[in-house]
Design an enzyme around this catalytic site. Structure first.
Site, PDB file in Angstrom:
ATOM      1  N   LYS A  33       8.344  86.489  39.390  1.00  0.00           N
ATOM      2  CA  LYS A  33       6.996  85.994  38.672  1.00  0.00           C
ATOM      3  C   LYS A  33       6.288  87.045  37.815  1.00  0.00           C
ATOM      4  CE  LYS A  33       4.426  81.727  39.361  1.00  0.00           C
ATOM      5  NZ  LYS A  33       5.166  80.779  39.053  1.00  0.00           N
ATOM      6  N   GLU A  75      17.624  77.303  36.573  1.00  0.00           N
ATOM      7  CA  GLU A  75      16.289  76.777  36.559  1.00  0.00           C
ATOM      8  C   GLU A  75      15.750  76.313  35.282  1.00  0.00           C
ATOM      9  OE1 GLU A  75      12.581  78.514  37.996  1.00  0.00           O
ATOM     10  OE2 GLU A  75      13.648  80.524  37.839  1.00  0.00           O
ATOM     11  N   ARG A 129       5.215  86.685  47.905  1.00  0.00           N
ATOM     12  CA  ARG A 129       5.760  86.589  46.579  1.00  0.00           C
ATOM     13  C   ARG A 129       5.558  87.667  45.476  1.00  0.00           C
ATOM     14  NH1 ARG A 129       6.920  80.962  43.804  1.00  0.00           N
ATOM     15  NH2 ARG A 129       4.482  81.430  43.094  1.00  0.00           N
TER      16      ARG A 129
HETATM   17  C1  LIG Z   1       6.150  79.888  39.276  1.00  0.00           C
HETATM   18  C2  LIG Z   1       7.535  79.553  38.947  1.00  0.00           C
HETATM   19  C3  LIG Z   1       8.187  78.427  39.623  1.00  0.00           C
HETATM   20  C4  LIG Z   1       7.389  77.497  40.386  1.00  0.00           C
HETATM   21  O1  LIG Z   1       7.038  77.970  41.634  1.00  0.00           O
HETATM   22  P1  LIG Z   1       6.056  77.387  42.453  1.00  0.00           P
HETATM   23  O2  LIG Z   1       5.663  78.466  43.534  1.00  0.00           O
HETATM   24  O3  LIG Z   1       6.562  76.169  43.000  1.00  0.00           O
HETATM   25  O4  LIG Z   1       4.913  77.093  41.476  1.00  0.00           O
HETATM   26  C5  LIG Z   1       9.539  78.228  39.024  1.00  0.00           C
HETATM   27  N1  LIG Z   1       9.972  79.045  38.211  1.00  0.00           N
HETATM   28  C6  LIG Z   1       9.493  80.054  37.703  1.00  0.00           C
HETATM   29  C7  LIG Z   1      10.253  80.910  36.521  1.00  0.00           C
HETATM   30  C8  LIG Z   1       8.082  80.221  37.960  1.00  0.00           C
HETATM   31  O5  LIG Z   1       7.565  81.365  37.482  1.00  0.00           O
END
Ligand SMILES: *Cc1c(COP(=O)(O)O)cnc(C)c1O
Length: 344
Positions: free
Chosen positions: A184, A220, A82
């Site tokens: 991210k 989300e 990722r």
């Molecule tokens: C990190 C993150 C998540 C959660 O991802 P995980 O891999 O399950 O920790 C969800 N949404 C956003 C915007 C994130 O930055």
């Protein structure tokens, strides 16, 4: 070497300096071999790409002690993949995925005394971050970069059980524009701070963001994906190219369909469907699942049948199974739980 003493249940989620971090520099078109460093500070030019144009991305995962006493982490290969995707989108040179996993393990091992004890609920949070270090003034990718992995012990996300949270449907978009919602990166978080503060002022714990283009579909929340359960027990999660692909969400969907034999669907979820669901939760590394009790929108309030006292039964089952796998109480799929130190 001995486990440090801390009031583990009460340390909260905040940065705590630990002795060692991994640092690698990208110079002359390649990543150097990297080294462990005791220096928590970064000295960079005032015009560094990260400062001027937010050319940076990160990851987040946890290390913890299992029932057997091993120190492990959960699916670091997915964090490696990722951050590689995030880096490509931000024109940052990719740090090789296999080296990423090795470096994560090495940093955890070097800070083993800071991995909280089994059963404390606390964990060692691991934060890999990539950022542009060389100066830029015109808008373009920098030439030099740093990859750093530091760790910080963090307390249990919930003390005394997971309490459902209350959300509002936000008028703001979660992520920065230009389709970076699946990345991210700090830039998306910076864009969400105002909306989060706004929600808090109105008495809500978090925002539900809808798709920026049509304000019709569920996306989300600030830092976690949604998971819903229908009245007939099907697990449903939003499909969107502009949300962050949560590793926790992908693991929970797998647990639901492949381990618990439940029906699980990843599809577009119109906001108008949300009132039909029996349970709602937020999923991410920090809390695994955080139950949602109600969602307020400009037409009223959706109150889930699971209520504001506890997690609904289906999400609870998913939570217990995934955390059971993570903690080594339940055997999980090959490669999910990665051993860092045996019998620490
Ligand atoms: C990190 C993150 C998540 C959660 O991802 P995980 O891999 O399950 O920790 C969800 N949404 C956003 C915007 C994130 O930055």
């Amino acid at each position: 070497m001995a486990l440090v003493e801390m009031d583990w249940p009460n340390i909260g989620f905040q940065y705590r300096e630990t002795p060692v971090r991994f640092v690698s520099e990208y110079k002359d078109g390649k990543w150097d071999e990297g080294r462990m460093s005791t220096d928590p500070n970064v000295v960079i030019n005032e015009s560094a790409g990260v400062i001027q144009y937010a050319q940076t991305c990160f990851e987040g995962l946890k290390a913890y002690r299992t029932e057997k006493g091993d120190i492990v982490c959960f699916r670091p290969d997915l964090n490696a993949a990722r951050i590689a995707e995030s880096a490509r989108r931000l024109c940052i040179p990719v740090f090789p995925e296999d080296r990423f996993v090795e470096a994560v393990k090495a940093v955890i091992k070097a800070n083993a005394d800071y991995v909280p004890p089994y059963g404390s609920g606390a964990t060692l949070y691991v934060r890999p971050v990539l950022f542009a270090t060389s100066p830029v003034l015109g808008v373009k990718p920098a030439v030099n970069y740093e990859f750093r992995i530091f760790v910080s012990p963090v307390g249990p996300y919930f003390k005394g059980g997971a309490k459902p949270v209350s959300l509002m449907v936000s008028d703001f978009d979660r992520a920065a524009p230009h389709g970076t919602g699946h990345v991210k990166a700090g830039l998306n978080y910076a864009m969400s701070l105002y909306a989060i503060e706004h929600a808090h002022e109105l008495g809500f714990n978090e925002n539900m963001y809808l798709d920026a283009a049509t304000r019709t579909y569920v996306e989300e929340t600030g830092g976690a994906n949604f998971l819903f359960v229908t009245k007939d027990g099907t697990v449903v999660t939003p499909k969107s190219s502009t949300i962050l692909p949560s590793i926790t969400r992908r693991s929970l969907v797998y647990v639901a369909s492949e381990i618990l034999g439940m029906k699980a669907e990843e599809r577009e979820i119109p906001f108008t469907e949300v009132k039909e669901f029996a349970e709602c939760g937020l999923c991410g590394t920090a809390a695994v699942i955080s139950p949602v009790g109600k969602i307020t929108y400009d037409g009223g309030v959706i109150e889930f049948p699971s209520g504001m006292e506890k997690m609904g039964p289906v999400l609870q089952k998913l939570y217990d199974t995934l955390t059971g796998i993570q903690m080594g109480r339940i055997p999980g799929p090959e490669g999910w739980v990665v051993k860092v130190v045996e019998n620490a």
